[in-house]
Enzyme design. Structure first.
Site, mmCIF file in Angstrom:
data_model
loop_
_atom_site.group_PDB
_atom_site.id
_atom_site.type_symbol
_atom_site.label_atom_id
_atom_site.label_comp_id
_atom_site.label_asym_id
_atom_site.label_seq_id
_atom_site.Cartn_x
_atom_site.Cartn_y
_atom_site.Cartn_z
ATOM 1 N N PHE A 287 22.892 71.850 93.133
ATOM 2 C CA PHE A 287 21.940 70.444 93.652
ATOM 3 C C PHE A 287 21.523 70.479 95.178
ATOM 4 O O PHE A 287 22.787 70.708 95.742
ATOM 5 C CB PHE A 287 22.566 69.277 93.346
ATOM 6 C CG PHE A 287 21.823 67.994 94.062
ATOM 7 C CD1 PHE A 287 20.777 67.500 93.617
ATOM 8 C CD2 PHE A 287 22.215 67.483 95.233
ATOM 9 C CE1 PHE A 287 20.021 66.372 94.142
ATOM 10 C CE2 PHE A 287 21.900 66.460 95.851
ATOM 11 C CZ PHE A 287 20.719 65.847 95.115
ATOM 12 N N ASP B 178 16.361 64.848 61.139
ATOM 13 C CA ASP B 178 15.807 66.254 61.289
ATOM 14 C C ASP B 178 15.028 66.589 60.026
ATOM 15 O O ASP B 178 15.630 66.495 59.045
ATOM 16 C CB ASP B 178 16.822 67.073 61.840
ATOM 17 C CG ASP B 178 16.382 68.179 62.444
ATOM 18 O OD1 ASP B 178 14.996 68.477 62.762
ATOM 19 O OD2 ASP B 178 17.007 68.858 62.963
ATOM 20 N N ARG C 252 21.319 76.650 69.863
ATOM 21 C CA ARG C 252 20.974 76.207 68.593
ATOM 22 C C ARG C 252 19.279 76.726 68.520
ATOM 23 O O ARG C 252 18.571 76.027 67.921
ATOM 24 C CB ARG C 252 20.905 74.601 68.441
ATOM 25 C CG ARG C 252 21.089 74.170 67.196
ATOM 26 C CD ARG C 252 20.889 72.773 67.083
ATOM 27 N NE ARG C 252 21.254 72.364 65.597
ATOM 28 C CZ ARG C 252 20.543 71.343 65.157
ATOM 29 N NH1 ARG C 252 19.874 70.467 65.756
ATOM 30 N NH2 ARG C 252 21.028 70.754 64.026
ATOM 31 N N ASN D 69 20.116 68.435 71.733
ATOM 32 C CA ASN D 69 21.118 69.369 71.209
ATOM 33 C C ASN D 69 21.500 70.468 72.026
ATOM 34 O O ASN D 69 22.198 71.521 71.627
ATOM 35 C CB ASN D 69 20.517 69.772 69.728
ATOM 36 C CG ASN D 69 21.173 68.668 68.672
ATOM 37 O OD1 ASN D 69 22.213 68.194 68.655
ATOM 38 N ND2 ASN D 69 20.055 68.323 67.916
ATOM 39 N N GLY E 183 23.825 66.053 70.136
ATOM 40 C CA GLY E 183 24.713 66.747 69.559
ATOM 41 C C GLY E 183 25.968 65.796 69.300
ATOM 42 O O GLY E 183 27.149 66.195 69.469
ATOM 43 N N ASP F 247 26.698 57.667 78.144
ATOM 44 C CA ASP F 247 26.954 57.213 79.428
ATOM 45 C C ASP F 247 25.925 55.906 79.786
ATOM 46 O O ASP F 247 25.102 55.686 78.968
ATOM 47 C CB ASP F 247 26.342 58.199 80.423
ATOM 48 C CG ASP F 247 25.028 58.777 80.253
ATOM 49 O OD1 ASP F 247 24.124 57.823 80.611
ATOM 50 O OD2 ASP F 247 24.728 60.046 79.951
ATOM 51 N N GLU G 33 32.207 53.312 43.797
ATOM 52 C CA GLU G 33 32.312 53.404 44.985
ATOM 53 C C GLU G 33 30.884 52.658 45.687
ATOM 54 O O GLU G 33 31.184 52.159 46.833
ATOM 55 C CB GLU G 33 32.160 54.945 45.375
ATOM 56 C CG GLU G 33 33.524 55.791 45.214
ATOM 57 C CD GLU G 33 33.313 56.950 45.282
ATOM 58 O OE1 GLU G 33 34.106 57.853 46.053
ATOM 59 O OE2 GLU G 33 32.005 57.715 44.690
HETATM 60 C C1 GLA Z 1 22.670 66.672 65.925
HETATM 61 C C2 GLA Z 1 22.965 65.037 65.921
HETATM 62 C C3 GLA Z 1 23.035 65.041 64.213
HETATM 63 C C4 GLA Z 1 21.809 65.327 63.609
HETATM 64 C C5 GLA Z 1 21.368 66.670 63.720
HETATM 65 C C6 GLA Z 1 19.955 67.283 63.273
HETATM 66 O O1 GLA Z 1 23.561 67.432 65.783
HETATM 67 O O2 GLA Z 1 24.087 64.794 66.447
HETATM 68 O O3 GLA Z 1 23.537 63.916 63.973
HETATM 69 O O4 GLA Z 1 20.849 64.562 63.961
HETATM 70 O O5 GLA Z 1 21.284 67.096 65.019
HETATM 71 O O6 GLA Z 1 19.635 68.423 63.505
#
Ligand code: GLA
Length: 747
Positions: free
Chosen positions: A279, A366, A442, A479, A527, A533, A613
């Site tokens: 930075f 997703d 990823r 992600n 992710g 935060d 359940e």
């Molecule tokens: C991340 C998120 C998960 C899901 C996947 C989808 O890992 O944390 O909850 O949404 O992506 O690809």
């Protein structure tokens, strides 16, 4: 009034704390005190002995005891005799790094100014911020530095940010800037911080501070899974209910650094702000730079009070919009239920099951766009995959709405797949250095959010999707971390600004979308909890806490998260067993207990469950909704340290101390051993409480009366006894066995 400006003394007062500064004989701004209230000027604590081998200001050359190398500074700068870690470092036009800041003026403000383009703490419903600016200047270099303070009296929180204005006709370069800097004279402290990794965020760590510099940071252009921009300095004897501790929280979602130094005479300096690695920021003549804001709080009653202060300031002064205070929907998310394998009909079936269970919201995660049947492709191509869904998204949403259910969608706006039409059309929109191979993670690249064209494009795209589809909820994912930090719209000598400009671009997009759609609930995600935060909470009032939904591990992740972040912001779900992250099999009831301190929902396919359940889940949802006001608005107490006690235990107490919910989990079953004890907190010692032991009716001494097998057991105890001797709880005969008690006062 919480701001007091006397001739050379500037004091900020909150209900229980005092923060004091002074102008020294040379016009420098010293930090005198932060902590318990005192009734006098604390300048008598300043060292007056000469310490060899330290320099002094030119004006004070014969007074060798007065050295910048040991004085407590309100904003320690690089150069001019302070060789400790600095909160502000500026390269002057000549190339040298030397700031000499003296006080120009101190200005009380009748309201707090917004921070342009950044999240900031603001007036709340019940409490207004009081504000003050201290203007410092390096006269010769023509640089002005403004310290913006705001005080939340009732909440015991002080906010500070730093602004730099270049009045020099030549450009200068900011190399480091930390909105929080605290100098303590000769104190013994432990440092508490929260480290981790994906599926193991915010693990609590406590260590004594020793000489040298400790660095807790992220250089990932995200606050990160690995560290969190939240630090506590605690006296060695501080615990949950006693002892002094200082909490420091940065409202920023990008690279940060928290530095702690113990110096040659055992003084401690703490800094929390923007990570100086990767930075620097060029300020041309008459330009300004505004740092993010930092929040500070002090408690002399241990960590519980400190956490309450941060929970309250985030709920009342950081989060905005209706979801900052209102009830939150119980949701079912399709990710672990279906991953990428679904079509419109299977999603409608999932919606039907969701409705039958009594949840409020179905989230399609997703896989609904482009050719996204795996995570190798299509980020950036946010057109609905109608071939896969076999119906337009609008039709799917309409049908879900007709079932009386809300509908939400997963998006990952800041990302782009190499295999996408968007990348083929606009390769320069990805953060890729021309002619160099980018880092992939990823199998995806990152969009250049420093480019306003990209941000505008994303705004048009997503506002249209939300509008056309009538979405109720968005899960905003992220992600991977941006790397390389490169923007095709910035010249070579300004690439060091990309990390921050990236975050500003994201904030701009979030601001526009959340402003335009105040009735859409935005949930942050990276992710799991990689961007949990206070900066994100300004825009997204809840954040998915972790991809790890295993009740055992999750209870530890939530423990760390709870030190600063309010329970109503923590996205937490029950998922299927064996758990997809750990393979653990924990009972449905105990998974529910672990998911309770948060927004609550499910991450599983109900069609794969037994009939019984499903009925249990129905009951869980009814029960959670009944408890949600207590969970969201009550005070939260940690009753164990799961890293030491092999048990997680926590409780909520309502503001009138009439209702409480105690929950927890013993990680290991111990045979032939008495029921274990949990000491409660936050109750009224003078009240009597009827305790309902809902999970497993057994105890000693208090002697729960078992009325019949299915009715919960009840017993009566005094608040004082429960908070002194505690209560014995018994669990089922297995590891990771949960328990819960509900308390209701009788008087
Ligand atoms: C991340 C998120 C998960 C899901 C996947 C989808 O890992 O944390 O909850 O949404 O992506 O690809």
């Amino acid at each position: 009034m919480s701001i007091h400006i006397e001739e050379n003394l500037f004091s900020l007062e909150t209900k229980n704390t005092l923060y004091q500064m002074m102008k020294d004989p040379y016009g420098q701004l010293l930090h005198l005190w932060y902590g318990k209230k005192t009734d006098q000027n604390m300048d008598y604590l300043i060292n007056s002995n000469e310490i060899n081998y330290t320099g002094v200001l030119y004006e004070s050359q014969h007074d060798r005891s007065y050295s910048n190398d040991i004085l407590p500074f309100e904003l320690p700068v690089s150069g001019h005799g302070d060789f400790r870690i600095s909160a502000l470092s500026i390269e002057l036009p000549e190339g040298s790094v030397d700031l000499d800041l003296r006080i120009k003026e101190v200005i009380p403000k009748d309201h707090k100014e917004p921070l342009n383009g950044l999240p900031y703490s603001h007036d709340g419903k019940n409490e207004k911020a009081e504000a003050m600016d201290i203007v410092l200047e390096d006269h010769q270099a023509a640089i002005e530095v403004i310290l913006h303070y705001s005080v939340f009296y009732e909440t015991d929180v002080i906010a500070r940010s730093v602004e730099v204005i270049n009045h020099n006709e030549k450009a200068i370069r900011i190399r480091r800037i930390f909105p929080i800097s605290l100098d303590f004279q000769e104190q013994k402290f432990d440092l508490i911080h929260f480290y981790g990794r994906h599926v193991m965020e915010r693990q609590f760590e406590r260590e004594p501070i020793s000489h040298g510099i400790k660095n807790i940071s992220s250089s990932r252009a995200m606050s990160s899974h690995q560290h969190n921009p939240a630090l506590i300095l605690a006296s060695p004897n501080a615990d949950e209910l006693s002892g002094s501790c200082y909490g420091n929280l940065l409202m920023y979602s990008g690279s940060f650094a928290g530095l702690v130094e113990k110096d040659q005479i055992d003084q401690i300096r703490l800094l929390l702000g923007m990570n100086p690695d990767h930075f620097s920021w060029t300020l041309k003549s008459n330009e300004r730079f505004q740092s993010p804001e930092g929040l500070m709080s002090y408690s002399e009653d241990g960590f519980s009070t400190l956490s309450h202060n941060f929970h309250h300031v985030i709920e009342d002064h950081v989060m905005r919009g209706r979801f900052a205070k209102e009830a939150k929907p119980v949701l079912l998310n399709s990710w672990e239920a279906a991953y990428f394998t679904f079509d419109g009909l299977s999603i409608l079936n999932l919606a039907r099951e969701t409705k039958e269970l009594g949840a409020d919201l179905l989230v399609l995660d997703d896989g609904w766009f482009g050719y996204r049947n795996n995570d190798y492709t299509s980020l950036g191509d946010w057109q609905v995959n109608e071939e896969k869904l076999q119906m337009p998204l609008e039709m799917l949403v309409r049908q879900v709405h007709q079932m009386g259910l809300k509908f939400g969608l997963w998006i990952e706006p800041e990302m782009i797949s190499e295999d996408s039409d968007l990348y083929r059309k606009h390769p320069e929109w990805a953060m890729v250095i021309p002619s160099r191979k980018p880092l992939v993670a990823r199998s995806q690249l990152v969009l250049d959010m420093a480019n306003p064209e990209v941000v505008n494009y994303l705004y048009d795209l997503f506002s249209k999707i939300i509008r056309d589809t009538h979405l109720d909820y968005i899960k905003w994912d992220f992600n991977r971390s941006p790397d390389p930090l490169y923007s095709s719209v910035l010249p070579a000598n300004r690439q060091s600004e990309v990390s921050h400009r990236f975050v500003l671009g994201t904030y701009n997009l979030l601001e526009r979308l959340t402003h335009e759609f105040p009735d859409v609930l935005f949930e942050g995600c990276a992710g799991g909890g990689g961007r949990f935060d206070a900066g994100m909470l300004y825009y997204t009032p809840q954040i998915w806490c972790s991809d790890d939904t295993d009740a055992h591990e999750r209870s530890k992740i939530q423990y760390g998260t709870s030190f600063f972040y309010p329970i109503r912001s923590v996205g937490s779900h029950v998922s299927a067993i064996p758990n997809h992250q750990t393979g653990r099999k924990i009972s449905l009831n105990d998974r529910k207990i672990a998911a309770s301190p948060g927004t609550f929902g499910y991450e599983l396919n109900p069609a794969e469950l037994e009939w019984s359940e499903k009925r249990d889940i129905e009951k869980q949802i009814i029960e959670y909704k009944r408890r949600q006001p207590l969970i969201f608005d009550g005070n939260y107490y940690r009753l164990s340290n799961p890293f030491e006690d092999h048990a997680a235990a926590w409780m909520f107490v309502d503001k009138n101390q009439d209702k409480a919910l105690v929950q927890g989990m013993f990680y290991r079953f111990i045979s032939n051993y008495p029921g274990r004890k949990v000491v409660l907190a936050g109750l009224d010692p003078d009240k009597k409480y009827e305790v309902t032991y809902s999970s497993f009716p057994l105890s000693s001494h208090g002697r729960f009366e078992e009325e019949n097998e299915s009715a919960p057991a009840k017993a009566i105890f005094s608040g004082q006894a429960l908070m002194t001797g505690g209560i014995r709880v018994q669990t089922s005969m297995n590891d990771d066995a949960g328990f819960e008690l509900e308390l209701e006062s009788l008087n």
